[in-house]
Design an enzyme around this catalytic site. Structure first.
Site, PDB file in Angstrom:
ATOM      1  N   ASN A 195       7.363 101.699 -25.238  1.00  0.00           N
ATOM      2  CA  ASN A 195       6.905 100.639 -24.337  1.00  0.00           C
ATOM      3  C   ASN A 195       7.012  99.291 -25.043  1.00  0.00           C
ATOM      4  OD1 ASN A 195       6.007 102.115 -21.969  1.00  0.00           O
ATOM      5  ND2 ASN A 195       4.359 102.929 -23.242  1.00  0.00           N
ATOM      6  N   LYS A 247      14.519  94.725 -37.441  1.00  0.00           N
ATOM      7  CA  LYS A 247      14.098  95.692 -38.458  1.00  0.00           C
ATOM      8  C   LYS A 247      13.940  97.042 -37.769  1.00  0.00           C
ATOM      9  CE  LYS A 247      12.833  95.962 -42.868  1.00  0.00           C
ATOM     10  NZ  LYS A 247      11.623  95.226 -43.320  1.00  0.00           N
ATOM     11  N   HIS A 248      14.596  98.038 -38.292  1.00  0.00           N
ATOM     12  CA  HIS A 248      14.532  99.395 -37.723  1.00  0.00           C
ATOM     13  C   HIS A 248      14.839  99.392 -36.227  1.00  0.00           C
ATOM     14  CE1 HIS A 248      13.228 101.069 -41.491  1.00  0.00           C
ATOM     15  NE2 HIS A 248      12.226 100.210 -41.558  1.00  0.00           N
ATOM     16  N   HIS A 280      15.044 103.808 -25.053  1.00  0.00           N
ATOM     17  CA  HIS A 280      14.489 104.899 -25.852  1.00  0.00           C
ATOM     18  C   HIS A 280      15.363 105.210 -27.060  1.00  0.00           C
ATOM     19  CE1 HIS A 280      12.486 105.726 -21.909  1.00  0.00           C
ATOM     20  NE2 HIS A 280      11.471 105.800 -22.725  1.00  0.00           N
TER      21      HIS A 280
END
Length: 527
Positions: free
Chosen positions: A421, A278-279, A527
């Protein structure tokens, strides 16, 4: 710029889709046809009058076809400015006929590379004359129409029919822009291949190019425009996928599907694995004896987030798994393949997209990833580090049990695909809590533990599944507080890269709680 009539066309294509019909329509407008090699043969066999380019240049094709159009008679005909008296005089003095339409598609370098051809074969499929002519015609688009895509044949003919055999400046400019983009993408594929062959990691110039696979309705948000472009990189995934059903994929669908499929590819298809995303973050990952069992375990990690998610599997999607998956709303299922029965089951869900990719990407394979910045690109090699190849080092007094070690390897595979993180709790080959994208590692550890508690309550369990779990961290613990949160959640073993100035403090905290801790020496920031 006025409309320009087309009196002579030079056609030289490797992909002959629609060629004969297009050339026949040009001839019906009175256009003289000039061509090369196989293209000339195809037109002549279709009964069309066609002049060999050798008659134009006075030179035969030579050097295995490497030299045929690199001649003033060709490039002068493309580059001459029709309203320039000096250019017209040069054409007359050297008997250079004007070429008003250039139709070229290039040697299939990308396809040759994709099929794993030898170095020499790839070199021989690098087109030289084609790009040179395309660039010449595109530069002179005030006078010349250039076509590099068979999909544009119809529009050119429509304009000619509407304008008495001429094309408009608007069309010529648009086709010139497309032509330059085509040669740029072509050169990018060649350049990146040669750079990889040479082992160049940070070349002075880096070219990025692609071919439109699909124009998307919008980007991440409705006010943003977007398109999906395929590059020459050969990797199973969304670029190789065939969509068997469902409405068009969105920008976010494609991004999430790629994230899910790259994560599930970390697991050997001999062991069924399921990833729910999800996302762009995994919200449940598991392995099992069957895909159905793996799905049930993955779903249990975070059934709330799984609603409307993306599901990836690492082997042929079977009917049992498909039947269970459709019980909740799912946006996309992506698999290397799917059984006929599974396809039939999913067909009843019209809004569900099913993608089959033809294979799994190799998590160890080299490749590049790119991210745009204001005024630039960040380009790096793919994170091809795999935990099975790492020299794991036990740093605590207690060594992990065999079960803990298996779960730690599993958890570290998943952590590689969670935004930093990243904290991943796992137990018995399944994630039980995932904390992603937080500004502090301790927050990720606490969020993951809290989500595990929520999932336990939803399942009617007496305690959180983090009790007796292992925990993976994508990077080192800078302080012991993140580890303390994992200890509080009930983790019994930890896998992390190590390398912090406070490693000794973190190891001491693990020893105090009788945790086993393993260092990988490899970080997986994402990231």
């Amino acid at each position: 710029m006025p409309p320009r009539p087309i009196a002579r066309a030079l056609l030289s294509v490797s992909d002959k889709t629609g060629l004969v019909d297009f050339a026949r329509a040009l001839a019906a407008h009175g256009v003289a046809l000039v061509s090369t090699g196989g293209t000339r043969k195809a037109l002549a066999e279709a009964g069309l009058a066609v002049t060999d380019v050798a008659e134009l240049t006075g030179y035969p094709e030579m050097m295995d076809g490497r030299v045929k159009t690199l001649h003033p008679a060709v490039h002068g005909g493309l580059l001459a400015i029709r309203d320039n008296a000096e250019h017209r005089a040069a054409m007359q003095a050297h008997a250079i006929p004007a070429i008003d339409l250039l139709v070229v598609n290039l040697y299939p370098f990308e396809a040759t590379l994709a099929r794993g051809a030898s170095f020499d074969d790839c070199v021989e499929n690098i087109d030289i004359g084609g790009p040179a002519m395309i660039r010449a015609a595109s530069k002179n688009h005030a006078d010349v129409t250039v076509v590099v895509d068979a999909a544009d044949y119809g529009e050119v003919l429509a304009e000619m029919a509407e304008n008495g055999g001429a094309t408009t400046p608007e069309l010529r400019r648009r086709l010139a822009a497309k032509a330059y983009a085509r040669t740029a993408a072509y050169d990018a594929a060649i350049s990146n291949w040669l750079l990889a062959e040479a082992g160049e990691e940070a070349p002075t110039f880096r070219a990025v190019g692609g071919v439109l696979a699909e124009a998307l309705r919008y980007g991440e948000n409705p006010h943003q425009s977007a398109g999906f472009y395929r590059t020459a990189q050969t990797r199973f995934g969304v670029a190789t996928a065939e969509q068997l059903q469902g409405k068009a994929l969105s920008y976010n669908n494609l991004n999430d599907t790629d994230a899910a499929f790259e994560c599930v590819a970390e697991f050997d298809p001999a062991e069924p694995a399921v990833v729910i995303v999800k996302h762009a973050n995994p919200c449940g990952v598991a392995v099992g004896d069957t895909l159905l069992q793996a799905y049930e375990k993955a779903l249990a990690c975070d059934p709330v987030s799984a609603f409307g998610g993306i599901i990836a599997v690492n082997r042929l999607l079977d009917a049992d798994a498909a039947r269970r998956i459709v019980e909740i709303f799912t946006e996309v299922i992506v698999a290397p393949a799917a059984s006929a029965e599974a396809i039939a089951i999913l067909a009843a869900r019209k809004n569900l997209r099913l993608l089959v990719t033809g294979g799994l990407p190799d998590p160890r394979a080299a490749g590049l990833t790119a991210k745009t910045l204001a005024g630039g690109l960040l380009v790096q090699s793919r994170d091809a580090a795999v935990v099975d190849d790492m020299a794991l080092k036990v740093v605590t007094k207690r060594a992990p049990s065999a079960r803990e070690m298996a779960d730690m390897r599993f958890a570290f595979r998943v952590a590689k695909h969670v935004k930093s993180n990243a904290i991943v709790y796992a137990r018995d080959g399944a994630t039980v809590g995932i904390g992603a994208g937080q500004m502090s590692r301790v927050d990720s550890a606490r969020i993951a533990a809290r989500k595990a508690e929520d999932a336990a309550r939803a399942a009617g369990l007496a305690e959180s599944l983090t009790r007796g779990s292992v925990v993976a961290s994508d990077a080192f613990f800078p302080f012991a507080d993140g580890l303390d949160a994992a200890i509080e959640a009930g983790a019994t073993a930890v896998i992390q890269p190590g390398g912090s100035m406070r490693d000794a403090e973190v190891i001491a905290a693990a020893d105090k709680a009788d945790l086993a801790m393993v260092f990988t020496g490899v970080r997986h920031f994402r990231h």
